[in-house]
Design a protein around this motif. Structure first.
Motif, mmCIF file in Angstrom:
data_model
loop_
_atom_site.group_PDB
_atom_site.id
_atom_site.type_symbol
_atom_site.label_atom_id
_atom_site.label_comp_id
_atom_site.label_asym_id
_atom_site.label_seq_id
_atom_site.Cartn_x
_atom_site.Cartn_y
_atom_site.Cartn_z
ATOM 1 N N ASP A 434 -10.134 2.403 57.248
ATOM 2 C CA ASP A 434 -8.910 2.844 56.587
ATOM 3 C C ASP A 434 -7.695 2.759 57.503
ATOM 4 N N VAL A 435 -7.943 2.576 58.806
ATOM 5 C CA VAL A 435 -6.858 2.614 59.789
ATOM 6 C C VAL A 435 -6.524 1.236 60.356
ATOM 7 N N VAL A 436 -7.553 0.458 60.689
ATOM 8 C CA VAL A 436 -7.366 -0.831 61.371
ATOM 9 C C VAL A 436 -6.346 -1.743 60.688
ATOM 10 N N PRO A 437 -6.341 -1.870 59.352
ATOM 11 C CA PRO A 437 -5.361 -2.775 58.723
ATOM 12 C C PRO A 437 -3.905 -2.428 59.020
ATOM 13 N N TYR A 438 -3.650 -1.201 59.494
ATOM 14 C CA TYR A 438 -2.276 -0.769 59.735
ATOM 15 C C TYR A 438 -1.929 -0.676 61.224
ATOM 16 N N SER A 439 -2.810 -1.146 62.089
ATOM 17 C CA SER A 439 -2.504 -1.152 63.523
ATOM 18 C C SER A 439 -1.688 -2.405 63.842
ATOM 19 N N PHE A 440 -0.482 -2.436 63.274
ATOM 20 C CA PHE A 440 0.337 -3.642 63.285
ATOM 21 C C PHE A 440 0.729 -4.096 64.690
ATOM 22 N N HIS A 441 1.102 -3.169 65.545
ATOM 23 C CA HIS A 441 1.607 -3.554 66.864
ATOM 24 C C HIS A 441 0.536 -4.293 67.667
ATOM 25 N N SER A 442 -0.688 -3.813 67.608
ATOM 26 C CA SER A 442 -1.779 -4.480 68.325
ATOM 27 C C SER A 442 -1.995 -5.891 67.794
ATOM 28 N N MET A 443 -1.974 -6.028 66.483
ATOM 29 C CA MET A 443 -2.161 -7.345 65.881
ATOM 30 C C MET A 443 -1.055 -8.307 66.290
ATOM 31 N N PHE A 444 0.194 -7.833 66.268
ATOM 32 C CA PHE A 444 1.317 -8.693 66.627
ATOM 33 C C PHE A 444 1.263 -9.103 68.100
ATOM 34 N N LEU A 445 0.829 -8.193 68.981
ATOM 35 C CA LEU A 445 0.689 -8.542 70.390
ATOM 36 C C LEU A 445 -0.286 -9.701 70.565
ATOM 37 N N LEU A 446 -1.427 -9.613 69.902
ATOM 38 C CA LEU A 446 -2.441 -10.667 70.014
ATOM 39 C C LEU A 446 -1.918 -11.988 69.450
ATOM 40 N N VAL A 447 -1.253 -11.925 68.305
ATOM 41 C CA VAL A 447 -0.715 -13.147 67.683
ATOM 42 C C VAL A 447 0.369 -13.766 68.562
ATOM 43 N N LEU A 448 1.265 -12.952 69.100
ATOM 44 C CA LEU A 448 2.359 -13.460 69.923
ATOM 45 C C LEU A 448 1.856 -14.148 71.181
ATOM 46 N N PHE A 449 0.892 -13.523 71.857
ATOM 47 C CA PHE A 449 0.391 -14.136 73.088
ATOM 48 C C PHE A 449 -0.468 -15.368 72.798
ATOM 49 N N PHE A 450 -1.198 -15.356 71.705
ATOM 50 C CA PHE A 450 -1.952 -16.549 71.311
ATOM 51 C C PHE A 450 -0.989 -17.708 71.035
ATOM 52 N N PHE A 451 0.074 -17.430 70.291
ATOM 53 C CA PHE A 451 1.068 -18.459 69.976
ATOM 54 C C PHE A 451 1.785 -18.927 71.235
ATOM 55 N N SER A 452 2.078 -17.992 72.152
ATOM 56 C CA SER A 452 2.753 -18.334 73.392
ATOM 57 C C SER A 452 1.894 -19.264 74.248
ATOM 58 N N ILE A 453 0.608 -18.983 74.318
ATOM 59 C CA ILE A 453 -0.296 -19.833 75.087
ATOM 60 C C ILE A 453 -0.434 -21.202 74.428
ATOM 61 N N LEU A 454 -0.553 -21.202 73.115
ATOM 62 C CA LEU A 454 -0.741 -22.454 72.378
ATOM 63 C C LEU A 454 0.460 -23.389 72.525
ATOM 64 N N THR A 455 1.656 -22.824 72.438
ATOM 65 C CA THR A 455 2.871 -23.645 72.473
ATOM 66 C C THR A 455 3.439 -23.817 73.882
ATOM 67 N N GLY A 456 3.064 -22.931 74.789
ATOM 68 C CA GLY A 456 3.613 -22.984 76.141
ATOM 69 C C GLY A 456 4.919 -22.225 76.300
ATOM 70 N N ILE A 457 5.389 -21.591 75.218
ATOM 71 C CA ILE A 457 6.624 -20.808 75.296
ATOM 72 C C ILE A 457 6.428 -19.619 76.237
ATOM 73 N N GLY A 458 7.315 -19.491 77.202
ATOM 74 C CA GLY A 458 7.217 -18.401 78.161
ATOM 75 C C GLY A 458 6.368 -18.722 79.376
ATOM 76 N N ARG A 459 5.733 -19.882 79.383
ATOM 77 C CA ARG A 459 4.894 -20.246 80.534
ATOM 78 C C ARG A 459 5.771 -20.770 81.666
ATOM 79 N N ARG A 460 5.629 -20.175 82.812
ATOM 80 C CA ARG A 460 6.350 -20.611 84.001
ATOM 81 C C ARG A 460 5.353 -20.804 85.135
ATOM 82 N N PHE A 461 5.732 -21.654 86.065
ATOM 83 C CA PHE A 461 4.836 -21.975 87.169
ATOM 84 C C PHE A 461 5.428 -21.473 88.484
#
Length: 466
Positions: A434-461
């Motif tokens: 009843d709770v997990v579907p509404y843990s939005f911030h955690s879900m967005f963190l995972l999606v954002l970092f997955f997308f960042s890794i996939l696209t390379g956005i924010g990656r610095r050397f």
């Protein structure tokens, strides 16, 4: 006496010998079987209406028995279990949860909930905004204190019963509380996850927070909007109504406890010490205000007795969980998994994905973000160095993944606290589903970092590592 000492030395030698070499039937997969049984059992049990801390403890106990049956050396298994119980983090969690239980009951039995309902009714506030308010308050506390568990402890005992009394979606409010707690845990400079992720990646904490801010604000902003939208969709449009005669307005003084928590933790006091002081102040306050008589305060059903006994199911589960996790350590299952992942890294992108996967698996196995960050930090740094990935990048992926996973785990500390504080105010079949579907911030963190890794956005050397 010498015989006893020799036996103790032999036991310690056995533990050291088995560390990383304990063998289980099923080969490399064998040590993971108890963990899989535990997680699957909790999910299935919850789906069929068997949630709750006691049921979680029963399922984990069964998983531990399976681990014993799979162990080739049954005598050594006992020492592995004892090693899990000696984990310093376990003792901290036990004391913290007990203190949190007492504080929760002090706030609940003082009459604060009815007083808050009355105030909200006087303000003509719509029930629809309760999830948003819970998220914002918890985000402020967690960012100030740097602790997710402490934030949930401060907010959940107030907001969960309040939501139930007002007919608001309790799962949505719990999700908002957890989301706010994870927000600060991931971002706060004094958070143990922020400090741990920075230090293990050899980065400055201030630099880590600065580069992490965009991810946190995007995830937090989207979460806030969704809590408003879902609140409006699930609300009839009514405002809070309650008679003044049922509210003891003196109990509003108990709001000093969450404020005191923020102040004490900002001053550097740890969670356990903070909770002890808050419980002491709370006990004195309810007596002075006349909210709870001395006899009730010390009664078995009073805030102290109910607070301590109300956490027994959780404590039993945690004790068993640490024994399960020690199987993975003693067998070398963690090390084998990490080494296998490292061999698959061919590019910076694959290296970052490997770090994210390692952190996610470890967080799920450990049930929390801090131990996963400490465990995976050196491995993530090793991968980052091999591809010259900038230090803060590794720290952000490490922390974002760990906090994201911990916020949706059915046995994560924030989820367990919310489920415990909801007992007695919601139907018995209420569970993490009843709770997990509404843990939005955690879900967005995972999606954002997955997308960042996939696209390379924010990656610095980091050129200095070349």
């Amino acid at each position: 006496m010498d015989t006893i000492k020799n036996k103790e030395v032999q036991k310690m030698d056995t533990v050291k010998k088995n560390n990383g070499t304990a063998e289980f039937y099923g080969g490399a997969f064998g040590p993971w079987i108890p963990v899989i049984i535990m997680i699957a059992g909790m999910i299935v049990g919850t789906i069929i209406g068997g949630g709750g801390m006691t049921r979680f403890a029963i399922i984990t106990f069964i998983a531990l028995i399976v681990g014993f049956l799979l162990a080739k050396d049954k005598k050594a298994f006992g020492e592995i279990s004892f090693a899990g119980l000696k984990n310093p983090m376990l003792s901290i969690l036990i004391v913290a949860f007990l203190m949190a239980g007492v504080m929760g009951q002090l706030l609940r039995q003082s009459g604060l909930i009815n007083a808050l309902i009355y105030v909200m009714g006087e303000l003509n506030m719509s029930i629809a905004f309760l999830p948003f308010v819970a998220f914002i308050i918890c985000a402020i506390i967690s960012t100030s204190c740097g602790t997710s568990s402490g934030s949930v402890t401060a907010v959940a005992p107030l907001m969960i019963p309040l939501a139930a009394e007002l007919g608001c979606n309790v799962g949505l409010v719990c999700g908002a509380i957890i989301a706010g707690a994870i927000f600060g845990d991931n971002l706060a400079p004094i958070s143990d996850t922020t400090i741990g992720s920075a230090l293990t990646q050899e980065a400055e904490v201030t630099a880590v927070v600065r580069t992490r801010l965009p991810y946190s604000l995007i995830a937090g902003g989207l979460s806030a909007v969704l809590f408003i939208i879902f609140g409006l969709r699930m609300d009839s449009g009514a405002t809070i109504q309650i008679g003044a005669e049922v509210a003891n307005m003196k109990s509003l003084a108990m709001l000093i406890l969450p404020i005191l928590m923020i102040v004490l933790m900002k001053l550097g006091l740890d969670l356990v010490g903070t909770l002890i002081i808050c419980n002491l102040v709370g006990s004195i306050l309810v007596l002075i205000l006349g909210c709870i008589p001395l006899g009730t305060l010390l009664d078995n059903e009073g805030p102290i007795g109910a607070g301590l006994t109300g956490m027994m199911g959780m404590l039993l589960y945690i004790l068993l969980l640490f024994q399960i996790l020690e199987i993975l350590n003693a067998s070398g299952a963690f090390d084998r998994l990490m080494n296998a992942l490292l061999k698959l890294c061919k590019t910076a992108r694959s290296g970052e994905f490997a770090g994210m996967l390692m952190t996610a698996v470890t967080t799920a196995a450990a049930g929390g973000s801090s131990p996963a960050i400490i465990f995976c930090g050196p491995l993530v740094r090793k991968v980052a160095k091999s591809f010259n990935i900038e230090k803060t990048r590794g720290a952000n992926i490490l922390d974002g993944t760990a906090c994201g996973i911990s916020g949706i785990l059915p046995y994560g500390s924030c989820m367990l606290l919310c489920l415990n504080f909801s007992q007695g105010v919601v139907p018995e079949d209420f569970s993490f589903i009843d709770v997990v579907p509404y843990s939005f911030h955690s879900m967005f963190l995972l999606v954002l970092f997955f997308f960042s890794i996939l696209t390379g956005i924010g990656r610095r050397f980091d050129e200095k590592t070349k």
